[in-house]
Design a protein around this motif. Structure first.
Motif, PDB file in Angstrom:
ATOM      1  N   SER A   1       0.866  -1.182   0.000  1.00 25.95           N
ATOM      2  CA  SER A   1       0.000   0.000   0.000  1.00 25.95           C
ATOM      3  C   SER A   1       0.899   1.227   0.000  1.00 25.95           C
ATOM      4  O   SER A   1       1.634   1.452   0.959  1.00 25.95           O
ATOM      5  CB  SER A   1      -0.908   0.016   1.237  1.00 25.95           C
ATOM      6  OG  SER A   1      -1.537   1.287   1.390  1.00 25.95           O
ATOM      7  N   ARG A   2       0.855   2.000  -1.092  1.00 23.17           N
ATOM      8  CA  ARG A   2       1.752   3.154  -1.194  1.00 23.17           C
ATOM      9  C   ARG A   2       1.501   4.159  -0.084  1.00 23.17           C
ATOM     10  O   ARG A   2       2.443   4.710   0.493  1.00 23.17           O
ATOM     11  CB  ARG A   2       1.574   3.829  -2.562  1.00 23.17           C
ATOM     12  CG  ARG A   2       2.416   5.081  -2.757  1.00 23.17           C
ATOM     13  CD  ARG A   2       3.907   4.787  -2.682  1.00 23.17           C
ATOM     14  NE  ARG A   2       4.363   3.978  -3.815  1.00 23.17           N
ATOM     15  CZ  ARG A   2       5.612   3.540  -3.960  1.00 23.17           C
ATOM     16  NH1 ARG A   2       6.515   3.806  -3.023  1.00 23.17           N
ATOM     17  NH2 ARG A   2       5.949   2.812  -5.010  1.00 23.17           N
ATOM     18  N   PHE A   3       0.242   4.402   0.248  1.00 21.93           N
ATOM     19  CA  PHE A   3      -0.062   5.393   1.272  1.00 21.93           C
ATOM     20  C   PHE A   3       0.432   4.923   2.634  1.00 21.93           C
ATOM     21  O   PHE A   3       1.035   5.678   3.391  1.00 21.93           O
ATOM     22  CB  PHE A   3      -1.567   5.666   1.315  1.00 21.93           C
ATOM     23  CG  PHE A   3      -1.944   6.822   2.204  1.00 21.93           C
ATOM     24  CD1 PHE A   3      -1.366   8.064   2.042  1.00 21.93           C
ATOM     25  CD2 PHE A   3      -2.887   6.661   3.210  1.00 21.93           C
ATOM     26  CE1 PHE A   3      -1.706   9.127   2.853  1.00 21.93           C
ATOM     27  CE2 PHE A   3      -3.232   7.717   4.030  1.00 21.93           C
ATOM     28  CZ  PHE A   3      -2.647   8.960   3.852  1.00 21.93           C
TER      29      PHE A   3
ATOM     30  N   VAL B   1       4.191   5.271   2.873  1.00 24.91           N
ATOM     31  CA  VAL B   1       4.625   6.624   3.206  1.00 24.91           C
ATOM     32  C   VAL B   1       4.515   6.870   4.707  1.00 24.91           C
ATOM     33  O   VAL B   1       5.434   7.418   5.333  1.00 24.91           O
ATOM     34  CB  VAL B   1       3.803   7.677   2.431  1.00 24.91           C
ATOM     35  CG1 VAL B   1       4.124   9.082   2.929  1.00 24.91           C
ATOM     36  CG2 VAL B   1       4.080   7.569   0.939  1.00 24.91           C
ATOM     37  N   LEU B   2       3.397   6.461   5.297  1.00 26.28           N
ATOM     38  CA  LEU B   2       3.211   6.655   6.737  1.00 26.28           C
ATOM     39  C   LEU B   2       4.268   5.897   7.535  1.00 26.28           C
ATOM     40  O   LEU B   2       4.833   6.420   8.494  1.00 26.28           O
ATOM     41  CB  LEU B   2       1.807   6.194   7.148  1.00 26.28           C
ATOM     42  CG  LEU B   2       0.625   6.985   6.574  1.00 26.28           C
ATOM     43  CD1 LEU B   2      -0.690   6.405   7.092  1.00 26.28           C
ATOM     44  CD2 LEU B   2       0.718   8.456   6.935  1.00 26.28           C
TER      45      LEU B   2
ATOM     46  N   ALA C   1      -4.972   9.151   8.450  1.00 28.84           N
ATOM     47  CA  ALA C   1      -5.534   8.083   7.627  1.00 28.84           C
ATOM     48  C   ALA C   1      -6.486   7.195   8.411  1.00 28.84           C
ATOM     49  O   ALA C   1      -6.231   6.011   8.590  1.00 28.84           O
ATOM     50  CB  ALA C   1      -4.399   7.243   7.045  1.00 28.84           C
ATOM     51  N   PRO C   2      -7.617   7.740   8.867  1.00 29.24           N
ATOM     52  CA  PRO C   2      -8.561   6.894   9.620  1.00 29.24           C
ATOM     53  C   PRO C   2      -9.138   5.763   8.786  1.00 29.24           C
ATOM     54  O   PRO C   2      -9.518   4.725   9.325  1.00 29.24           O
ATOM     55  CB  PRO C   2      -9.656   7.888  10.027  1.00 29.24           C
ATOM     56  CG  PRO C   2      -9.539   9.025   9.063  1.00 29.24           C
ATOM     57  CD  PRO C   2      -8.079   9.120   8.747  1.00 29.24           C
TER      58      PRO C   2
ATOM     59  N   ALA D   1       7.519  -2.036   6.136  1.00 29.49           N
ATOM     60  CA  ALA D   1       6.781  -0.963   5.475  1.00 29.49           C
ATOM     61  C   ALA D   1       6.393  -1.355   4.052  1.00 29.49           C
ATOM     62  O   ALA D   1       5.312  -1.007   3.576  1.00 29.49           O
ATOM     63  CB  ALA D   1       7.623   0.314   5.455  1.00 29.49           C
ATOM     64  N   HIS D   2       7.257  -2.083   3.373  1.00 31.90           N
ATOM     65  CA  HIS D   2       6.959  -2.515   2.000  1.00 31.90           C
ATOM     66  C   HIS D   2       5.712  -3.393   1.962  1.00 31.90           C
ATOM     67  O   HIS D   2       4.875  -3.268   1.062  1.00 31.90           O
ATOM     68  CB  HIS D   2       8.155  -3.288   1.436  1.00 31.90           C
ATOM     69  CG  HIS D   2       7.907  -3.865   0.079  1.00 31.90           C
ATOM     70  ND1 HIS D   2       8.046  -3.130  -1.080  1.00 31.90           N
ATOM     71  CD2 HIS D   2       7.511  -5.112  -0.311  1.00 31.90           C
ATOM     72  CE1 HIS D   2       7.747  -3.887  -2.125  1.00 31.90           C
ATOM     73  NE2 HIS D   2       7.424  -5.095  -1.685  1.00 31.90           N
TER      74      HIS D   2
END
Length: 218
Positions: A41-43, A46-47, A169-170, A87-88
């Motif tokens: 998930s790209r978003f 990032v987080l 990002a809820p 994270a990936h």
């Protein structure tokens, strides 16, 4: 001002001649670039990377104030590498999770638990180095306060996760927090970080005592 200038020049010279640290940076940079390609998930990626970027900014900012040993930089780099892989995959199932499921006979993705344990196990020694430089704590209290600080940082990170999930990002809060339906997930994460720190400090104390004993025998 003169003293600060000398510290800055010394730190610069140390970095220029410290080829093992250069190698660590190149290896980690290569891993980070690889893990930045097509994440789960790209978003969420990032987080998750906010922690990495914040850690790197702090390390660069304090380099002139405290230069860690290469062992500490290696431990920090290993932890960042584990988090980068997590994270990936957004801390969802990966090859390590498959392996852990077979060993633990569990359906839960346990890679996130491994990283929380590694937070204490790998970062306790660098933290002890920092505390020994910035404080006047005795050797025994250094061990204690290192473990206490790891526990506090682990708890603070859980708060950061909650704040980011609620404010930024809820809609992917469950994915980002990675609780997997476990109401005790946060407690277990802090618990494992503490256990890792305790193990690291016990090993550090044992090795230190052995070195002192060997020196005395000489």
């Amino acid at each position: 001002m003169k003293e600060k200038g000398n510290i800055a020049r010394k730190s610069t010279r140390n970095f220029i001649s410290n080829w093992p640290l250069h190698a660590m940076i190149v290896i980690y940079a290569g891993l980070w670039i690889w893990m930045a390609i097509a994440p789960y998930s790209r978003f969420d990626w990032v987080l998750e990377n906010l922690l990495i970027w914040a850690a790197l900014i702090v390390l660069i900012s304090i380099y002139k104030l405290i230069t860690f040993s290469n062992l500490s930089y290696a431990l920090i780099g290993l932890f960042l590498a584990l988090h980068t892989v997590g994270a990936h995959y957004s801390y969802n199932e990966n090859i390590v999770d498959v392996w852990l499921k077979l060993i633990l006979h569990s359906e839960r993705d346990n890679y996130d638990r491994l990283v929380h344990f590694s937070f204490g196990l790998l970062l306790a020694y660098p933290l002890r180095e920092a505390l020994s430089t910035w404080t006047q704590l005795s050797r025994k209290w250094l061990y204690v306060m290192t473990c206490v600080t790891i526990l506090a940082l682990g708890a603070f990170y859980e708060l950061i996760e909650m704040w980011v999930a609620l404010l930024v990002a809820p809609e992917i809060g469950t994915l980002f927090l990675g609780t997997q339906g476990d109401p005790w997930d946060t407690h277990h994460d802090m618990e494992l970080a503490l256990y890792g720190a305790v193990i690291a400090m016990v090993v550090t104390a044992a090795l230190r005592r052995r070195v002192v004993k060997m020196n005395d025998e000489r």
